[in-house]
Design an enzyme around this catalytic site. Structure first.
Site, PDB file in Angstrom:
ATOM      1  N   THR A   1      -5.027   7.153  -5.506  1.00 36.45           N
ATOM      2  CA  THR A   1      -5.169   7.401  -4.066  1.00 36.45           C
ATOM      3  C   THR A   1      -4.212   8.506  -3.618  1.00 36.45           C
ATOM      4  OG1 THR A   1      -5.881   5.140  -3.688  1.00 36.45           O
ATOM      5  CG2 THR A   1      -5.015   6.296  -1.786  1.00 36.45           C
TER       6      THR A   1
ATOM      7  N   GLU B   1       0.836  -1.206   0.000  1.00 39.06           N
ATOM      8  CA  GLU B   1       0.000   0.000   0.000  1.00 39.06           C
ATOM      9  C   GLU B   1       0.869   1.254   0.000  1.00 39.06           C
ATOM     10  OE1 GLU B   1      -2.616  -0.906  -1.103  1.00 39.06           O
ATOM     11  OE2 GLU B   1      -4.187  -0.580   0.369  1.00 39.06           O
TER      12      GLU B   1
HETATM   13  N1  HSE Z   1      -8.174   5.139   3.404  1.00 38.04           N
HETATM   14  C1  HSE Z   1      -7.620   5.215   2.097  1.00 38.04           C
HETATM   15  C2  HSE Z   1      -7.990   6.571   1.502  1.00 38.04           C
HETATM   16  C3  HSE Z   1      -8.180   4.117   1.255  1.00 38.04           C
HETATM   17  O1  HSE Z   1      -9.175   6.905   1.551  1.00 38.04           O
HETATM   18  O2  HSE Z   1      -7.122   7.282   1.036  1.00 38.04           O
HETATM   19  C4  HSE Z   1      -7.687   4.083  -0.150  1.00 38.04           C
HETATM   20  O3  HSE Z   1      -8.329   3.011  -0.824  1.00 38.04           O
END
Ligand code: HSE
Length: 307
Positions: free
Chosen positions: A181, A128
């Site tokens: 993201t 991630e």
């Molecule tokens: N919590 C993360 C965001 C998840 O919202 O940036 C990304 O899938």
């Protein structure tokens, strides 16, 4: 066992009020992955179908997550990975998490399960980090544990598996535009007002209580995001219409899936989830952006063995 084929589920992170801490796994959408033991030390990605992604270990999330596992293991050999990627990167349903979680889960099985789920989450978080610059766990945790998970704390990491009400279904519309993201995190404010904080943690507590009590109305009332959704929703065409029409079709609530552009709705029962899918279809039809819609039960198992 020398080789394993696994299903790596898509996930919905944040679930409205739980930015970076709450997530759930889906059943109907996910990647397939084959992992095999090899004598050469290291992680080698030999094949990726479905999407154009790097094979180079250090540039691929499954490679990086796998290396994190290898580093902590006393296994002398390595692993070869083949990925059939069905989740588009930048879709908001945990594409990178599926690859990261699937890889480490499969490797752990092949090694005789030396690592706990919590340790696997830590390895998968490295994937991630490569994908979004931040090692968030709200996609990889539900992908590995199944069902809903809460990241109570990042330091030290503390993952709380939550119960899944039997009749809960998710409907997800994925407009075919890519939202990275890392980009959609950059537009967020780093400070929040106390007033917004109070609303947000009230809803997060309410949602967790709703899951424990299988109280569908409480789940619906709690699916509100006062902090992230107002900012990110501007990147998603027809977001307000999708939400409004999902509610009219009977959804308990809806919001941005992960960092978008996918939008999810939760419903009680499959029949309602299908009506919500129809409403999403109608809403998006006239917009001119291609889209996919998925209806799925919550996947309470997480990554699973196919063969
Ligand atoms: N919590 C993360 C965001 C998840 O919202 O940036 C990304 O899938």
């Amino acid at each position: 066992m020398e080789e394993i084929k696994v299903f790596c589920p898509a996930t919905i992170a944040n679930v409205s009020c739980g930015f970076d801490v709450l997530g759930l796994a889906l059943d109907a959408v996910g990647d397939d992955m084959i992992v095999r033991k090899i004598s050469k030390k290291g992680i080698f990605i030999s094949k990726i179908t479905g999407q154009d992604l790097p094979l180079e270990t250090s540039k691929n999330v499954s490679g990086v997550a796998g290396l994190a596992l290898l580093e902590k293991s006393n296994y002398d050999g390595g692993f070869e990975i083949e990925i059939d990627k069905k989740i588009k990167p930048g879709s908001g349903i945990g594409s990178s998490a599926a690859s990261s979680a699937g890889a480490v889960w499969a490797m752990n099985e092949l090694l005789g399960k030396p690592f706990s789920n919590m340790e696997l989450v830590q390895f998968a978080m490295q994937g991630e980090k490569l994908a979004s610059d931040v090692a968030h766990a709200d996609n990889v945790a539900p992908a590995l544990y199944g069902g809903f998970t809460l990241v109570r704390s990042y330091e030290p990491l503390d993952i709380i598996p939550l119960p899944t009400p039997e009749e809960l279904f998710a409907t997800v519309i994925h407009p075919q535009i890519e939202v990275k993201t890392s980009d959609s995190r950059k537009i967020l404010k780093t400070n929040i007002t106390l007033e917004k904080g109070i609303k947000q943690w009230g809803n997060l507590g309410g949602l967790v209580a709703g899951l424990f009590q299988s109280d569908y109305d409480l789940i619906g009332r709690s699916l509100q995001d006062h902090i992230v959704e107002p900012i990110r929703s501007i990147l998603i065409p027809a977001f307000d219409d999708i939400k409004l029409n999902a509610t009219k079709a009977g959804a308990l609530g809806s919001g941005i899936s992960g960092s978008g552009p996918s939008i999810f709705a939760l419903s009680k029962g499959e029949a309602t989830a299908k009506k919500v899918a129809e409403s999403m279809h109608k809403t998006y039809q006239s917009i001119g952006i291609p889209f996919d819609i998925h209806i799925s039960k919550v996947n309470t198992q997480g990554v699973k063995r196919l063969s």
